[in-house]
Design an enzyme around this catalytic site. Structure first.
Site, PDB file in Angstrom:
ATOM      1  N   LYS A 109       0.835  -1.204   0.000  1.00  0.00           N
ATOM      2  CA  LYS A 109       0.000   0.000   0.000  1.00  0.00           C
ATOM      3  C   LYS A 109       0.874   1.260   0.000  1.00  0.00           C
ATOM      4  O   LYS A 109       2.046   1.204   0.376  1.00  0.00           O
ATOM      5  CB  LYS A 109      -0.870   0.007   1.265  1.00  0.00           C
ATOM      6  CG  LYS A 109      -2.036  -0.962   1.240  1.00  0.00           C
ATOM      7  CD  LYS A 109      -2.888  -0.809   2.491  1.00  0.00           C
ATOM      8  CE  LYS A 109      -4.038  -1.799   2.528  1.00  0.00           C
ATOM      9  NZ  LYS A 109      -5.093  -1.524   1.542  1.00  0.00           N
TER      10      LYS A 109
ATOM     11  N   ARG B 210     -10.846 -11.061   1.213  1.00  0.00           N
ATOM     12  CA  ARG B 210     -11.778 -11.996   0.572  1.00  0.00           C
ATOM     13  C   ARG B 210     -11.181 -13.401   0.497  1.00  0.00           C
ATOM     14  O   ARG B 210     -11.912 -14.385   0.465  1.00  0.00           O
ATOM     15  CB  ARG B 210     -12.165 -11.460  -0.824  1.00  0.00           C
ATOM     16  CG  ARG B 210     -11.012 -11.318  -1.760  1.00  0.00           C
ATOM     17  CD  ARG B 210     -11.368 -10.428  -2.951  1.00  0.00           C
ATOM     18  NE  ARG B 210     -11.326  -9.006  -2.622  1.00  0.00           N
ATOM     19  CZ  ARG B 210     -11.597  -8.027  -3.478  1.00  0.00           C
ATOM     20  NH1 ARG B 210     -11.959  -8.298  -4.718  1.00  0.00           N
ATOM     21  NH2 ARG B 210     -11.533  -6.774  -3.106  1.00  0.00           N
TER      22      ARG B 210
END
Ligand code: BES
Ligand code: ZN
Ligand code: ZN
Length: 488
Positions: free
Chosen positions: A268, A342
């Protein structure tokens, strides 16, 4: 935390008495309280509008050291959240003033919306939720929460003992989740976070099991293992089971527990990474919900499943393009290592569904930045193939003001997750609709229609804090799930 008093507010010895005032209507029947509020309204600096406040010192005929009058706005517009926020601000103000005791006088007003609770509930809730400081890491704790908050009714008529104990228990659940979320990642790496959950659960009648990386390898949870591969601390999966003596329904709650989300090899940016200690807020909410439901003796069986991992880059980390076989046997091409939530949920959902065959599955996760783009940082997205289930969650959201918005699960968007090399890939081939494609990815790993996904990326964490919460973890989801499960 709450102590009900049957005395009139004027007779309670306390550092600060708290009264409420509407702009256009007197709320108290008690003569002394009504007179103080009426006097407050004569000062130009106080008008009874929401967030307005006035402090009186040295009032004769009242035992409190000072009186804080808090504005609630127009009587016709009053609702639970205005009361919650006003009570919260009053308690935070008292803490900020370094007082050692506080007493709140609840006005007995009927709220304009007949579906709303009586005023005592939200007042007590706001006060309890605000009575918290995340101060574990401070050498000098200058602001301390109150040991107890005295609550009395108008003209001394306090008849809400049961409600007070129930609300204290529920709010303690929210505060437990907040503590976990605000805790820095260096003190909650997967092994320690898992142990901390088990320790808290074992004080209640809850069975706790921790599945480790060896068990995961044996049972084929390669998606969780892939996310944890870059970290020196291996993943854990905590399973909590609350089982009342008799029950009709079994509910599985799954919570995303990424103790730090660096993004992995898809690292990130500096601004995106800074609060990523909060990426386990789903797991924190699920753990605190199961623990609180046990304390309250809920009537349904609740199984909490929390996959816990740290998403880090290293020589052992999963690479973009890697393909893993999930617990469900479906293969996933990991196109982006930052879409890790996920992946761990895929294994946890299919494992829990297969093992427990529940009547309902709800997962809660700080899943996508896209959900924040869609709904802002105060509202969670709800995704479910079952309209009744999502409507039930949205109803609980209204009652608790843990706001949720129903989102679509369009079948045709599933093609965006097509992979050339595996059964599915973990990110969409287009930028748009990221919260939806994340939810659709999860839907591939649950068979039942009785499943609901709640994306709490926005409301799980607050940099600045709000009326009844400090900066950091908000504990979002605990009150929501408890309200929902009460009706199951
Ligand atoms: N944990 C993040 C989502 C998130 C973002 C939570 C901001 C709270 C605040 C999640 O794992 C993530 O990184 N999602 C990516 C998905 C993308 C790579 C498809 C995102 O939202 O950018
Ligand atoms: Zn991520
Ligand atoms: Zn994440």
């Amino acid at each position: 935390m709450l102590k009900i008093s049957r005395k009139e507010i004027s007779a309670i010895k306390t550092d600060m008495a708290v009264l409420f005032a509407c702009e256009d209507k007197s709320l108290y029947k008690g003569a002394e309280t009504a007179a103080i509020v009426a006097r407050a309204m004569t000062y130009p600096e106080f008008d009874g509008k929401t967030e307005s406040e006035l402090i009186f010192y040295d009032i004769s005929d009242i035992s409190a050291g000072r009186v804080l009058v808090c504005g609630l706005g127009k009587a016709g517009e009053l609702d639970s959240e205005i009361l919650r926020a006003a009570a919260g601000r009053a308690v935070k103000k008292g803490i900020g003033m370094k007082l050692s005791s506080i007493a709140i006088c609840v006005p007995e007003v009927a709220l304009p919306d007949p579906e709303e609770l009586p005023s005592a509930g939200p007042v007590m809730e706001g006060a309890c939720l605000a009575n918290h400081c995340f101060d574990q890491y401070l050498e000098k704790k200058e602001q301390k929460p109150f040991k107890q908050i005295i609550v009395c009714g108008d003209s001394g008529a306090g008849v809400f003992d049961d409600l007070a104990s129930r609300i204290s228990t529920i709010c303690k659940g929210t505060l437990l989740a907040r503590e976990w979320v605000s805790m820095p990642s260096n003190d909650k790496r997967p092994d320690r976070f898992a142990r901390s959950i088990v320790k808290a659960a074992e004080k209640e009648e809850i069975e706790a099991v921790v599945i480790d990386d060896r068990d995961m390898k044996k049972s084929g949870m390669h998606a969780i293992l892939a996310v944890g591969a870059g970290s020196s601390r291996k993943p854990k999966m905590v399973v909590l089971e609350y089982r009342p003596k008799a029950f009709n329904k079994s509910v599985v709650l799954v919570g995303k527990g990424v103790t730090f989300d660096s993004g992995g090899i898809n690292l990130k940016s500096a601004s995106g990474i800074s609060d990523m200690k909060m990426d386990m807020a789903g797991a924190a909410a699920v753990a605190a919900t199961v623990i609180t439901a046990a304390r309250l003796g809920y009537g349904c069986r609740i199984i909490g499943v929390m996959p816990i991992v740290e998403n880090m880059p290293s020589g052992d980390a999963t690479r973009p393009g890697d393909i893993v076989k999930t617990y469900s046997k479906k293969t996933v091409e990991i196109d982006n290592t930052d879409a890790e939530g996920r992946l761990i949920l895929a294994d946890a959902l299919s494992y829990a569904e297969k093992l427990y065959e529940p009547d309902m599955i709800i997962d809660m996760a700080t899943l996508t930045g896209a959900c924040m783009v869609a709904l802002g940082d105060k509202i969670a997205g709800v995704f479910s193939p079952d309209d009744d289930l999502s409507a039930g969650i949205v109803d609980s959201a209204k009652r608790t003001h843990e706001r949720c918005w129903n989102m679509p699960l369009p079948e045709d968007y599933k093609k965006l997750l097509k992979s050339d090399f595996a059964d599915i890939k973990n990110v969409s081939s287009v930028r748009w609709g990221g919260a939806i494609t994340a939810a659709l990815f999860l839907s591939e790993f649950v068979k039942t229609e009785n499943w609901c996904h709640i994306d709490i990326a926005g409301p799980a964490y607050s940099e600045k804090g709000a009326a009844y919460a400090g900066p950091g973890g908000t504990g979002f989801g605990v009150r929501l799930l408890l309200d929902f499960l009460e009706g199951v």
